[in-house]
Design a protein around this motif. Structure first.
Motif, mmCIF file in Angstrom:
data_model
loop_
_atom_site.group_PDB
_atom_site.id
_atom_site.type_symbol
_atom_site.label_atom_id
_atom_site.label_comp_id
_atom_site.label_asym_id
_atom_site.label_seq_id
_atom_site.Cartn_x
_atom_site.Cartn_y
_atom_site.Cartn_z
ATOM 1 N N GLY A 1 0.809 -1.217 0.000
ATOM 2 C CA GLY A 1 0.000 0.000 0.000
ATOM 3 C C GLY A 1 0.838 1.261 0.000
ATOM 4 O O GLY A 1 0.575 2.206 -0.760
ATOM 5 N N ALA A 2 1.871 1.295 0.834
ATOM 6 C CA ALA A 2 2.722 2.488 0.922
ATOM 7 C C ALA A 2 3.519 2.705 -0.358
ATOM 8 O O ALA A 2 3.549 3.821 -0.906
ATOM 9 C CB ALA A 2 3.669 2.365 2.112
ATOM 10 N N ALA A 3 4.154 1.653 -0.854
ATOM 11 C CA ALA A 3 4.957 1.789 -2.069
ATOM 12 C C ALA A 3 4.073 2.122 -3.272
ATOM 13 O O ALA A 3 4.380 3.028 -4.055
ATOM 14 C CB ALA A 3 5.742 0.501 -2.323
ATOM 15 N N GLY A 4 2.976 1.407 -3.412
ATOM 16 C CA GLY A 4 2.079 1.651 -4.544
ATOM 17 C C GLY A 4 1.471 3.033 -4.515
ATOM 18 O O GLY A 4 1.397 3.717 -5.547
ATOM 19 N N SER A 5 1.051 3.482 -3.356
ATOM 20 C CA SER A 5 0.439 4.808 -3.232
ATOM 21 C C SER A 5 1.448 5.908 -3.526
ATOM 22 O O SER A 5 1.125 6.896 -4.185
ATOM 23 C CB SER A 5 -0.127 4.999 -1.831
ATOM 24 O OG SER A 5 -1.114 4.035 -1.572
ATOM 25 N N THR A 6 2.661 5.729 -3.042
ATOM 26 C CA THR A 6 3.698 6.734 -3.289
ATOM 27 C C THR A 6 4.039 6.804 -4.770
ATOM 28 O O THR A 6 4.148 7.894 -5.342
ATOM 29 C CB THR A 6 4.955 6.429 -2.456
ATOM 30 O OG1 THR A 6 4.591 6.353 -1.083
ATOM 31 C CG2 THR A 6 6.003 7.500 -2.641
ATOM 32 N N LEU A 7 4.211 5.654 -5.401
ATOM 33 C CA LEU A 7 4.532 5.646 -6.830
ATOM 34 C C LEU A 7 3.403 6.244 -7.659
ATOM 35 O O LEU A 7 3.651 7.045 -8.576
ATOM 36 C CB LEU A 7 4.838 4.216 -7.294
ATOM 37 C CG LEU A 7 6.151 3.632 -6.797
ATOM 38 C CD1 LEU A 7 6.243 2.154 -7.148
ATOM 39 C CD2 LEU A 7 7.332 4.398 -7.370
ATOM 40 N N GLU B 1 11.822 12.615 -6.389
ATOM 41 C CA GLU B 1 13.212 12.676 -5.944
ATOM 42 C C GLU B 1 13.803 11.275 -5.834
ATOM 43 O O GLU B 1 13.113 10.321 -5.499
ATOM 44 C CB GLU B 1 13.288 13.371 -4.585
ATOM 45 C CG GLU B 1 12.750 14.784 -4.604
ATOM 46 C CD GLU B 1 12.596 15.354 -3.211
ATOM 47 O OE1 GLU B 1 12.797 14.615 -2.217
ATOM 48 O OE2 GLU B 1 12.266 16.541 -3.112
ATOM 49 N N TRP B 2 15.094 11.170 -6.070
ATOM 50 C CA TRP B 2 15.760 9.871 -6.022
ATOM 51 C C TRP B 2 15.660 9.254 -4.633
ATOM 52 O O TRP B 2 15.605 8.026 -4.501
ATOM 53 C CB TRP B 2 17.211 9.976 -6.484
ATOM 54 C CG TRP B 2 18.112 10.692 -5.521
ATOM 55 C CD1 TRP B 2 18.405 12.031 -5.510
ATOM 56 C CD2 TRP B 2 18.821 10.122 -4.426
ATOM 57 N NE1 TRP B 2 19.252 12.320 -4.469
ATOM 58 C CE2 TRP B 2 19.534 11.162 -3.787
ATOM 59 C CE3 TRP B 2 18.927 8.832 -3.910
ATOM 60 C CZ2 TRP B 2 20.320 10.955 -2.675
ATOM 61 C CZ3 TRP B 2 19.722 8.631 -2.792
ATOM 62 C CH2 TRP B 2 20.417 9.686 -2.191
ATOM 63 N N LYS B 3 15.640 10.097 -3.587
ATOM 64 C CA LYS B 3 15.561 9.570 -2.222
ATOM 65 C C LYS B 3 14.245 8.834 -1.992
ATOM 66 O O LYS B 3 14.216 7.780 -1.348
ATOM 67 C CB LYS B 3 15.693 10.699 -1.204
ATOM 68 C CG LYS B 3 17.040 11.346 -1.176
ATOM 69 C CD LYS B 3 17.039 12.466 -0.161
ATOM 70 C CE LYS B 3 17.668 13.685 -0.776
ATOM 71 N NZ LYS B 3 17.614 14.846 0.061
ATOM 72 N N ARG B 4 13.163 9.384 -2.517
ATOM 73 C CA ARG B 4 11.861 8.727 -2.370
ATOM 74 C C ARG B 4 11.873 7.370 -3.068
ATOM 75 O O ARG B 4 11.401 6.368 -2.520
ATOM 76 C CB ARG B 4 10.749 9.598 -2.958
ATOM 77 C CG ARG B 4 10.529 10.876 -2.181
ATOM 78 C CD ARG B 4 9.389 11.652 -2.762
ATOM 79 N NE ARG B 4 8.164 11.118 -2.171
ATOM 80 C CZ ARG B 4 6.957 11.388 -2.612
ATOM 81 N NH1 ARG B 4 6.774 12.179 -3.636
ATOM 82 N NH2 ARG B 4 5.902 10.862 -2.035
ATOM 83 N N VAL B 5 12.402 7.332 -4.273
ATOM 84 C CA VAL B 5 12.463 6.078 -5.033
ATOM 85 C C VAL B 5 13.358 5.064 -4.321
ATOM 86 O O VAL B 5 13.025 3.881 -4.234
ATOM 87 C CB VAL B 5 12.944 6.348 -6.475
ATOM 88 C CG1 VAL B 5 13.136 5.055 -7.241
ATOM 89 C CG2 VAL B 5 11.972 7.274 -7.203
ATOM 90 N N PHE B 6 14.459 5.532 -3.769
ATOM 91 C CA PHE B 6 15.369 4.653 -3.027
ATOM 92 C C PHE B 6 14.664 3.998 -1.844
ATOM 93 O O PHE B 6 14.743 2.784 -1.648
ATOM 94 C CB PHE B 6 16.597 5.447 -2.549
ATOM 95 C CG PHE B 6 17.495 4.671 -1.629
ATOM 96 C CD1 PHE B 6 18.338 3.686 -2.135
ATOM 97 C CD2 PHE B 6 17.505 4.920 -0.264
ATOM 98 C CE1 PHE B 6 19.163 2.957 -1.287
ATOM 99 C CE2 PHE B 6 18.330 4.197 0.584
ATOM 100 C CZ PHE B 6 19.164 3.215 0.071
ATOM 101 N N PHE B 7 13.952 4.795 -1.060
ATOM 102 C CA PHE B 7 13.292 4.239 0.118
ATOM 103 C C PHE B 7 12.090 3.372 -0.247
ATOM 104 O O PHE B 7 11.769 2.423 0.475
ATOM 105 C CB PHE B 7 12.926 5.344 1.109
ATOM 106 C CG PHE B 7 14.134 5.879 1.826
ATOM 107 C CD1 PHE B 7 14.853 5.074 2.700
ATOM 108 C CD2 PHE B 7 14.587 7.163 1.594
ATOM 109 C CE1 PHE B 7 15.986 5.540 3.343
ATOM 110 C CE2 PHE B 7 15.717 7.649 2.234
ATOM 111 C CZ PHE B 7 16.426 6.835 3.111
#
Length: 104
Positions: A66-72, A83-89
């Motif tokens: 849920g967190a990864a999918g919603s953020t993407l 930002e690259w940091k968001r994608v990294f985490f």
């Protein structure tokens, strides 16, 4: 079967977050119905998955999806920062979810 239900529950959770975003923009009956159906399906599928998968593992994987999918989706559908940091985490979340599956 239970792992498929868990992944489907996570995907329904992502759809539920999209529905929440829709409710904030359009406060109409169809938006609320979309929200109730998507989150209802998510919780129902999570319940099915938890009959065979431990609660901690199932919940962590469900929230990770849920967190990864919603953020993407937020980055690509709603113009949130990419930002690259968001994608990294997000990658770390996904690696952790895979690790939990591997250990179960």
């Amino acid at each position: 079967m239970e792992w498929a239900a868990l992944v489907a529950a996570g995907l329904c959770e992502v759809i539920g977050v999209i529905a929440l975003k829709r409710v904030t923009k359009y406060r109409n009956a169809s938006s609320y119905l979309f929200l109730v159906v998507s989150l209802g399906a998510s919780f129902s599928l999570l319940t099915v998955a938890m009959m065979h998968i431990s609660m901690g593992t199932a919940y962590a994987i469900w929230t990770g999806i849920g967190a990864a999918g919603s953020t993407l989706l937020g980055m690509y559908m709603f113009g949130e920062p990419k930002e690259w940091k968001r994608v990294f985490f997000i990658g770390l979340i996904l690696i952790s979810v895979m690790g939990l599956k591997w250990m179960s």
